[in-house]
Design a protein around this motif. Sequence first.
Motif, mmCIF file in Angstrom:
data_model
loop_
_atom_site.group_PDB
_atom_site.id
_atom_site.type_symbol
_atom_site.label_atom_id
_atom_site.label_comp_id
_atom_site.label_asym_id
_atom_site.label_seq_id
_atom_site.Cartn_x
_atom_site.Cartn_y
_atom_site.Cartn_z
ATOM 1 N N ALA C 162 0.309 -1.193 -0.049
ATOM 2 C CA ALA C 162 0.510 -0.027 -0.016
ATOM 3 C C ALA C 162 0.843 1.259 0.159
ATOM 4 O O ALA C 162 2.282 1.252 0.447
ATOM 5 C CB ALA C 162 -1.132 0.369 1.164
ATOM 6 N N ASP C 163 -0.248 2.174 -0.038
ATOM 7 C CA ASP C 163 1.225 3.086 -0.698
ATOM 8 C C ASP C 163 0.108 4.801 0.764
ATOM 9 O O ASP C 163 -0.324 5.153 0.050
ATOM 10 C CB ASP C 163 -0.037 4.013 -2.062
ATOM 11 N N LEU C 164 1.186 4.610 1.999
ATOM 12 C CA LEU C 164 0.654 4.775 2.952
ATOM 13 C C LEU C 164 1.668 6.649 3.186
ATOM 14 O O LEU C 164 2.016 6.639 3.119
ATOM 15 C CB LEU C 164 0.665 4.146 3.980
ATOM 16 N N LEU C 183 -15.058 -4.371 11.902
ATOM 17 C CA LEU C 183 -15.978 -3.586 11.192
ATOM 18 C C LEU C 183 -17.091 -4.969 10.121
ATOM 19 O O LEU C 183 -17.769 -5.433 10.412
ATOM 20 C CB LEU C 183 -16.217 -2.443 10.409
ATOM 21 N N TYR D 65 -8.420 15.186 -0.609
ATOM 22 C CA TYR D 65 -7.586 13.813 0.059
ATOM 23 C C TYR D 65 -5.965 14.488 -0.560
ATOM 24 O O TYR D 65 -5.055 13.868 -0.382
ATOM 25 C CB TYR D 65 -7.918 12.987 0.127
ATOM 26 N N PHE D 106 -15.118 8.087 5.087
ATOM 27 C CA PHE D 106 -15.142 7.091 5.514
ATOM 28 C C PHE D 106 -14.939 6.157 4.647
ATOM 29 O O PHE D 106 -13.330 5.644 4.375
ATOM 30 C CB PHE D 106 -16.256 6.303 6.626
ATOM 31 N N ILE D 110 -10.601 7.258 4.459
ATOM 32 C CA ILE D 110 -10.101 5.813 5.302
ATOM 33 C C ILE D 110 -9.932 4.665 4.973
ATOM 34 O O ILE D 110 -9.306 4.079 5.380
ATOM 35 C CB ILE D 110 -11.267 5.557 6.351
ATOM 36 N N VAL D 111 -10.666 4.348 4.330
ATOM 37 C CA VAL D 111 -11.449 2.730 3.827
ATOM 38 C C VAL D 111 -10.252 2.736 2.351
ATOM 39 O O VAL D 111 -9.578 1.808 2.361
ATOM 40 C CB VAL D 111 -12.609 2.091 3.304
ATOM 41 N N LEU D 114 -6.512 6.190 2.272
ATOM 42 C CA LEU D 114 -5.525 6.053 3.488
ATOM 43 C C LEU D 114 -4.601 4.674 2.940
ATOM 44 O O LEU D 114 -3.413 4.735 3.211
ATOM 45 C CB LEU D 114 -5.925 5.609 4.904
ATOM 46 N N PHE D 115 -5.156 4.204 2.382
ATOM 47 C CA PHE D 115 -4.230 3.064 2.273
ATOM 48 C C PHE D 115 -3.313 3.144 0.800
ATOM 49 O O PHE D 115 -3.271 2.383 0.031
ATOM 50 C CB PHE D 115 -5.864 1.482 1.850
ATOM 51 N N GLY D 116 -3.158 3.930 -0.264
ATOM 52 C CA GLY D 116 -3.018 4.147 -1.497
ATOM 53 C C GLY D 116 -4.431 4.509 -2.738
ATOM 54 O O GLY D 116 -3.340 4.914 -3.372
ATOM 55 N N ASN D 121 -6.290 -0.646 -1.480
ATOM 56 C CA ASN D 121 -7.553 -0.643 -0.375
ATOM 57 C C ASN D 121 -7.592 -2.397 -0.602
ATOM 58 O O ASN D 121 -7.815 -2.780 -1.679
ATOM 59 C CB ASN D 121 -9.138 -0.082 -0.265
ATOM 60 N N ALA D 128 -17.844 -0.937 3.211
ATOM 61 C CA ALA D 128 -17.075 -0.522 5.184
ATOM 62 C C ALA D 128 -17.983 0.704 5.413
ATOM 63 O O ALA D 128 -18.399 1.304 6.270
ATOM 64 C CB ALA D 128 -16.063 -0.432 4.723
#
Lengths: 180, 216, 194, 334, 267, 458
Positions: C162-164, C183, D65, D106, D110-111, D114-116, D121, D128
């Motif tokens: 991943a690209d964090l 979740l 973002y 979200f 976030i889903v 954030l992971f690229g 994701n 989600a």
Amino acid sequence: MGAKYFGKLTLILFLISAVVAALLGAVNAITESRIIAAKREKTVSAMKVVMPEASSFEEFGYKGKDPLVAEIYLAKGSSGSIGYVVKVTPTGFGGAIDMVVGVSSAGKVTGVSIISMSETPGLGTNALKDSFREQFVGKSGTQAVTKDGGKINAITGATVTSRAVSKGVTSALEAVAALS
Amino acid sequence: MNIGKQFKDGLVSQNPVLVQLLGMCSTMAITTTLFNGIGMGISVLVILTCSNVVIAALRKVIPQKIRIAAYVVVIAGFVTMVDLLIQAFVPELSKSLGVFIPLIVVNCIILGRAEAFASKNTVPAAAIDGIAQGIGYTIVLVVICIIRELLGSGTFGAGIFGVNGGGIRIIAEGYPALFLILPFGGFLTLGCLIAFMQWTANRSADKARKESEAAK
Amino acid sequence: MIARILSISLGAILVENFILVKFLGICPFLGVSKKTDTAVGMGFAVIFVMGMASVFCWLVNYLLLVPLKLQYMQTVAYILVIAALVQFVEMFLQKTMPTLYQALGIYLPLITTNCAVLGVALLNTQYNYGLIESLVYGVMGGVGFTVAIFLFASVRERLEFADLPKAFEGFPIALVSAGLIALAFMGFSGLKIW
Amino acid sequence: MENKLGTVVSPSPHLRSPAGTRNIMLDVIIALVPALAASVYIFGFRALAVTLVSCAACVFFEWGYRALMKKPQNVGDLSAVVTGMLMAFCLPVTVPYWLPVIGAFFAIVIVKQLFGGIGKNFLNPALAARAFLFSWPVLMTKWVAPFSYSSIMNIFGGADAITSATPMGALHAGLLPNATVAQAFLGEIGGSLGEVSALMLLLGGAYLVFHKVISPRIPLAYILTVAVITYIFPKGEADRLSWMLYNLFCGGLMLGAIFMATDYTTSPITKLGQIIFGIGCGLITVLIRYFGTYPEGVSYAILVMNTTVWLIDRATLPRRFGGKPKFDLKGGAR
Amino acid sequence: MNNILYAILVLGAIGAVFGFVLAYASKVFAVKVDERQEEILSVLPGANCGGCGFPGCSGYAAAVVEGRAATNLCVAGGAECTAKISAIMGTESGATEKSVAFVRCSGMKNSVKKYDFAGVSDCLSASLLPGKGPSECTYACLGLGSCVSACRFDAIGVIDGVAVVDKEKCVGCMACAQKCPKNLITKVPYDAKVTIPCFSKEKGPVTTKMCSVGCIACKLCEKACPLDAIHVVDNLAVIDYAKCDGCGACAQKCPRKIIKLADMAAN
Amino acid sequence: MFESFFGDLHPHDFKEATSGKASRPMAAPPYVVIPMSLHLGEPCSPLVAVGDYVKMGQKIGDSKAPISAPIHASVSGKVIAVEPRLHPNGTKVMSVVIENDGLDTLSEEVVPHKSENLTDPEVLCRIVREAGIVGMGGAVFPTAAKISSSIGKVDTLIINGAECEPFITSDHRLMLERPEELMEGIRILKRVFGIPFAHLGIEKNKPDAISLLRSKCGADIKIVPLKSAYPQGAEKQLVYSVTGREVPPGSLPAAVRCVVFNVFTAYSVYRAVHEGMPAIERVVTVSGDAISNPMNLICRIGTPIERLVEEAGGFRGSPFKLLMGGPMMGSAQYDLSVPVTKGTNALLALTSRRDRSVKEPNCIRCGRCAEVCPMRLTPMYIHMYEERDDLNTLEKLNVMDCVECGLCTYICPGRLYLTQSCRLGKNKLRSAKEAAAREAAAKEAAAKKEEEAIKSGK
Ligand SMILES: Cc1cc2nc3c(=O)[nH]c(=O)nc-3n(C[C@H](O)[C@H](O)[C@H](O)COP(=O)(O)O)c2cc1C
Ligand SMILES: Cc1cc2nc3c(=O)[nH]c(=O)nc-3n(C[C@H](O)[C@H](O)[C@H](O)COP(=O)(O)O)c2cc1C
Ligand SMILES: Cc1cc2nc3c(=O)[nH]c(=O)nc-3n(C[C@H](O)[C@H](O)[C@H](O)COP(=O)(O)O)c2cc1C
Ligand SMILES: Cc1cc2nc3c(=O)[nH]c(=O)nc-3n(C[C@H](O)[C@H](O)[C@H](O)CO)c2cc1C
Ligand code: SF4
Ligand code: SF4
Ligand code: SF4
Ligand code: SF4
Ligand code: FES
């Protein structure tokens, strides 16, 4: 490193354990009665809520088969027995709900009080609200939410909890009915 | 002994939750109300300090092989005492923390400090370490609690003040994001908090580097 | 009885997963989940220890503490049993079964201070489980732990690509991912078959 | 100094298929339009409004973002629009407009991001977000009956229409809904905004399969699994066939199987893996529908299976050309 | 009071039993372990947090001893802990002379460009293109920075299309050199006073056509050097740092002015 | 131009631009540049010097290495240079430059092989080798080496007329224009292998070739119509389509008792045997949307490609890419002076209109690359692990199997350079293996030395 080593290890762990045990015993001796009292106080105050006229409660053996019913108390007013308080534990959304139901001698609900529950805060916990619990006062017979054809207005978004409480009240009423 | 450094370690550079990532279970499980956080924090603070002191005192006596067992008994003893006291005097707290009070025994912070610090240092140093780490833990716990309680339940301080101990309502009922007080919210909040901390750390490191480069 | 066992198992694995719902054992869950192989190793060690702990603690409780009305000492007694047990098993394995030790034993020290193990002992007592039920709950709780950590580890392996944002590298993103898995697992809440 | 020819040198191959990410997403959007139209017909213009708000919010957060993090922009690939539409499709039509906005935050921030961002994701962003939006369970379960809500005014009005039971609620209780199978198939039932018309969803699915945007493996495996189990084990006194049909046409099964379980990023890429994934989704869906507290299990089933994608892919890498069969009796696993 | 007595007896008995069992086990099941492992274990925090990616502190200690893990992985212990572990393992860098990486090219901007290229921005990838990359000089730095991403110390960067090492940051690990498909990166002493940023082994006339700053193998430097420290090998001037004292005679003679002196480079 | 639906395995083939036009013989250029490396394996050493006069078909380069093929002059004239010149592969290769005297004086070496015993494999191998025949399908593997290494190991002879790459029609035209010669070439090969009949695989997008050859072939040559699907012409895929046998990874078709020759190779065999003519000519498709008048040209080996462009009417618009070979596997050129080689089947000039690459490639995990890969690899995972230099995983992903067909890159909607990742992966894995081998050898040597030292010490 021989018997001495064994002895040393054994002894040290023994000593530490023993000292800890002694201290614990002491603390327990101090707190035990308070803990029991605190627990009882909570139940009693809940019982007081559901049956305000009662001055004392007497444990009354329950011999029925309903697993939801935990204990039954005989409520005594100034003029003798005025009804029963039943402790029931129906299962809600997040586990058991500890609650007491007051039942008058006439077999009508005098009040419902919840001692503890692990329902979702802000959702299931709305069952603690007076507006919900007061619906049961004066009712008798089987209780059910409107969705299931009964008269109880379920808490929005928490039908499961509402159902559970209704079931508890029903069980309490049945248990008392079986007594007489 | 350097009290200042010990406190700095406990609060920031070696913060048990944010840096050492210890004691995760309770950090996430019970941080749903400020009440829980303060209760848990103080319990851990007390237990940590007491066990640190006792272990530091006994450090020369306990043989290596039964070290863990011995520490664990000492810690468990204090935990049980605190548990009993809470049950007796603050039953509401006992109710809402549930199994997580006895679980303080296995809270990695306490055993971790016992092994890493108390077993190698003097009694006063161990005591201060316990207090510093305990405060570091409590502060983080309280921060998480405030965030989760506010956004998840919309209240502040439920169980401590407000009408019927319901706390001060800040977000009207029906609007807070309920899930933040569920497990999901625990992970998410702590994740974001640590990320925030790393971000500030990175930023200050960047700044420092830029300054030093500029100085050059 | 079989229905009871199945229902306990289902509960411990999916519905009330030790990690994702009950929040017990988070430290090793976060720590030993970078690679699926190690995660599985840890999982099996936890299954083993949770099963053992459930049984031994049950015995101590019902043979010693309850008759003497010493329930308040449960925590101390349990953790002592667990700590000693784990250490003993570790030494035993290291000497007698080095291959198994390589696979399991190295995880053992990490387990003494794992909430899931003490937790399962305490919960067994709280739920009034009998000996068999305790054993089942312990083992299945461990299986639940294993399932969670295995899935989590696989997600973390994927995260390596991943690209964090820099601030989220390492534990923060692991925590966020764990939250997202929790979740997803909420779908199982309240699942009741038997 | 440049060479005189001025041509560009690059590694082979030198041809690229016309289908880029944006074309693919555009196709998904096109495939979703019939279901959206059905929804507007059944629930009124508020359905459209909710969808638009959701898409706009998704696009905004995607853009915001990446702008904030100074990453190359790729809102142009339209994947955020797909996420927005699909998220709106699994909300009740009555939700206040701020809910999809939170959901979009979200899902996208976030889903996904954030992971690229796209492709990185591990959970389906739209699903989600839907799961997260159950933070407001009361708002998320306010259902309306079909056609009860079609005045144009309802776009602005609050969500004051009467809550009505959905077919899923009935199925959850082991009863057959009081709509006919045909009504359920066409979509004259209550439920989430975009899930009601199985017919339109199937149309969209056919379009995607025909255009080779998705392979039918996941949807078929998923739907067949649910069909088989519900046929073999009907609940209550229902007759098998209608029980099965209601289970297929009511709730989010079609939407989930066709559009969500097939999300590239969060499903396996191997053929066998896709079939396993579909079957897994089907099993968990029925498990939750039959035994769970929630009446509908599609979204959670897909989310749970999302977490297994990496494992499935790894376990089902295709047999290399000319390689030994994966399991041959003599050689064991490859 | 009885209650407390029971408590003491029961818990004491459990303690004693386990004390005995553990003592017994520790003797019967004793296994020899590397002493360093114990030592490392004793400096680790003992939190068994797993933050290092190994199963607990002892797992990590074992991994370090077996050389499977670096010494700086303990999150809980921090830098202090790393230092101690390194001390135990004896991995502190010795007092050897510091050397740094050096890129032997002055860059494509000075050399003729053959073509524009498209594709993965990666040096190895570009070097596999027809013509071994876009520069006419097949020895030239491609400037795509494969070395940059290999450096964990942020010590190398691409400036104006050519990789340049920041010798203050460089620790001389040579991770960058392994990545360079053109083998341009070599080790030079940290205090090298003279460097030759060219790696072209083409004959002089060819180099002249391709690049304005390429070595043309004229050997003037070789003749100028009083210490016999510079030689033209394979059409390329190479300095022997063991002999070079940095007098700069070669640089003065170089007709293409490609030999760099340290103080000049600093400007 | 209409393009096929995306996701289709078959890229639109663009063949109609040239498939209907008869190939045009092209006048020999004023000078030819003949690199001494026109085949896989050791390069040849020049046999002539500057100033020498050479005749057409005369051998001008040869090598003793087992894997090599001699090189012949494609025109007659004076050698004006023997020096490194730019080769289409981008490096400078020793080349012989011949100034064409325009006479095409035939060398005495060029005589039909009538008398010899043509069923003797050794004789045929010699003829084929001396004629400098290499695989004309693109791999340029010396055909004689292929024959001699497969003799006795094969039961199926497959002739590759698939021509699956877009744009290219040179084989197609050959099949239409020289059917008899082709058949005869196939028969020669068939006899050498002692196989009763041969398979000739042709993609179904060439129906005219299929029907023409069907009408001409006897019972001994079986025409196999193949699905039009790239890379149908790749050796392993062709073997599979024709026989259902899968060539194991890392092996040649001989491992499943097959041998494959390109149609142009078979035709070249015919010419070598019946005319004695070595490989000095070939058909090149000049096409692409930046070429004014696309066509097939019969041209001499060594012709600079700029002559081919001129012959085809020059560029139309500005060429964005100039390719030698097909668009899927061909290599990009940047200089018009490079010569046509034995493996040059096409020269394509494309405009930027067809360039769909993007600045920021981004995998969306659509799985298409894995779906289309003829070797059943997972290019997207290869890409991921290649980027991180995870050689162990790359090996597990069988990156070495990749035939670099380019299909994954073609299909990828995220526009990744997947084939390039595979190439890099293969490259890295190979160099790591070599390094390991070197290290092992060094260790062994050191150990030996030590041993010896001990011995001598004693
Ligand atoms: C996070 C979460 C927590 C929930 N907690 C409760 C609860 O405490 N009590 C309850 O009755 N239902 C709870 N529910 C269940 C749902 O609200 C359920 O759909 C509802 O009980 C039935 O829907 P209805 O009330 O609209 O008929 C919860 C749901 C979610 C998603
Ligand atoms: C997690 C969850 C997911 C749900 N998903 C759906 C859904 O996808 N479609 C639907 O029609 N209803 C869905 N429901 C809504 C329930 O059907 C709702 O609670 C309904 O009112 C139940 O019917 P009842 O009131 O007859 O019990 C969902 C509820 C919950 C708690
Ligand atoms: C992806 C790929 C596509 C190929 N396509 C063709 C083709 O269309 N026609 C052809 O003759 N050879 C093609 N080849 C080359 C064949 O694999 C093989 O080398 C050739 O048919 C052998 O005959 P030759 O040695 O006579 O050239 C292709 C190779 C690859 C790897
Ligand atoms: C066939 C297909 C299905 C998709 N399904 C979803 C989906 O269910 N949820 C979603 O957020 N995005 C979906 N997308 C959009 C996009 O792929 C998604 O945002 C990625 O998960 C982002 O990484 C879909 C795209 C395609 C092509
Ligand atoms: S990789 Fe190592 S040698 Fe190269 S520049 Fe960075 S620190 Fe220096
Ligand atoms: S030095 Fe080598 S790796 Fe670095 S940019 Fe230049 S060519 Fe690339
Ligand atoms: S280039 Fe390699 S990986 Fe890509 S499709 Fe062709 S064989 Fe497969
Ligand atoms: S690499 Fe390209 S074709 Fe392969 S999965 Fe990713 S986006 Fe799809
Ligand atoms: S606090 Fe629970 S395992 Fe560490």
